[in-house]
Design a protein around this motif. Structure first.
Motif: not given
Length: 365
Positions: A33, A38, A41, A178, A229, A231-232
């Motif tokens: 995580t 965020a 999108t 990640r 990462w 996109e998040k």
């Protein structure tokens, strides 16, 4: 605009070769995580169907972390001018392409590019499998955190980075990135790297998408390192990330098809490489480009040189209290020729100190 400069001693500068190493070495590199903020999108923005600019009331409330000065006004005016149906400066949604550098533009980059910290940590992690490295002067300097010695042993350091960041499958490398991002913290600010994104830029990305723009990252960092990462954190999906890249090879391992990373550079997406990357991956000339260093100069020139309305934006790091202050003499993210070009050509220069009410998002518990 605020234009004060922070001079740094020449002895602390990377040589041209090692300055490129922090970039070219990136090219050898390429959940958990992730911390951070965020952003909506691209898909969510597309569903909004924004064909025209937001209402005046919405525009007035946009970009809350930006002070109401020339930079914010230039951004709001550009969005309004290009999205108002019937306007002579109207741009069709398909052509509303906005490109952003990453290091120093969307997140911090001092004292070294964040991906470079990752690459060095990978060397340390691989050390038990390479006892022969104990006699390597670059490895000794790395373990002693001796940057001056690292600068004197550039070739050996590059070889270590290549060895430690190759040979695994792209999926294995993705998981490694990640895991590292979920655990690593900035050496000075002591926050996860993905929390060191710029709150004003997160707002700008969201505002552009709400008005029908498609946002891309065009960075000297590698696509391997960013795609897990972005996109998040930014709301930018992997297919809209353009970066440096290294060779990968298709093969079978235990009967399964995989892509394996090879220690061979394919493309450096920096300087004049950025317009080439944009052409190859997007196929449209952007109408808005945002950068922060001389490595972004050609991208800004390419964007500004097209027909119709154009906006080129430079982020100037002049806030030593909340972030870092550097420009013409910096060993990382040098801003010299691009700053002169911005003044000569009337590009928008964002003063981090004067134009941003807030730099980073609030810390996560």
């Amino acid at each position: 605009m605020h234009t004060s400069k922070t001079r740094q001693p020449a002895r602390n500068r990377l040589s041209p070769a090692l300055a490129a190493l922090c970039l070219a070495a990136l090219a050898f590199a390429g959940g958990g995580t992730l911390g951070g903020c965020a952003a909506p999108t691209e898909g969510a923005a597309a569903q909004s169907g924004a064909q025209s600019a937001q209402s005046p009331q919405a525009a007035a409330q946009a970009l809350p972390s930006w002070r109401d000065g020339p930079a914010r006004q230039a951004l709001l005016k550009f969005v309004a001018d290009t999205t108002r149906p019937g306007s002579p400066t109207f741009v069709a949604p398909a052509d509303r392409v906005a490109v952003f550098d990453n290091d120093g533009t969307l997140w911090s980059e001092q004292p070294l590019y964040f991906q470079f910290f990752f690459l060095l940590d990978q060397v340390k992690a691989a050390a038990p499998q390479h006892p022969e490295w104990k006699s390597n002067p670059a490895f000794k300097a790395l373990m002693a955190n001796d940057m001056q010695a690292l600068m004197r042993n550039e070739k050996q350091l590059l070889a270590l980075i290549a060895a430690a960041n190759s040979g695994m499958t792209v999926d294995e490398y993705d998981r490694t990135i990640r895991t590292w991002l979920a655990q690593a913290k900035h050496p000075k600010l002591q926050r996860p790297y993905t929390e060191l994104v710029y709150q004003p830029q997160l707002e700008l990305l969201s505002y552009l998408r709400a008005n029908g723009f498609k946002t891309y990252i065009v960075s000297g960092g590698t696509i391997d390192f960013m795609r897990p990462w972005t996109e998040k954190i930014y709301g930018i999906p992997p297919e809209q990330v353009i970066g440096s890249s290294q060779a990968v090879k298709y093969t079978l391992r235990d009967g399964k098809p995989v892509l394996v990373r090879e220690p061979k550079l394919e493309f450096i997406d920096d300087g004049p490489g950025k317009p080439v990357g944009i052409y190859r991956h997007i196929g449209r000339r952007p109408i808005l480009a945002v950068g922060n260093s001389d490595g972004d100069l050609q991208m800004l020139e390419y964007t500004a040189g097209g027909e119709g309305p154009r906006l080129a934006v430079l982020v100037h790091h002049d806030d030593a209290e909340r972030e870092f202050a550097y420009d013409r003499q910096s060993k990382v993210g040098k801003l010299d020729k691009a700053l002169d070009a911005a003044r000569a050509k009337g590009w928008t220069v964002v003063s981090m100190k004067q134009d941003w009410l807030q730099v980073y998002p609030a810390s996560k518990p």
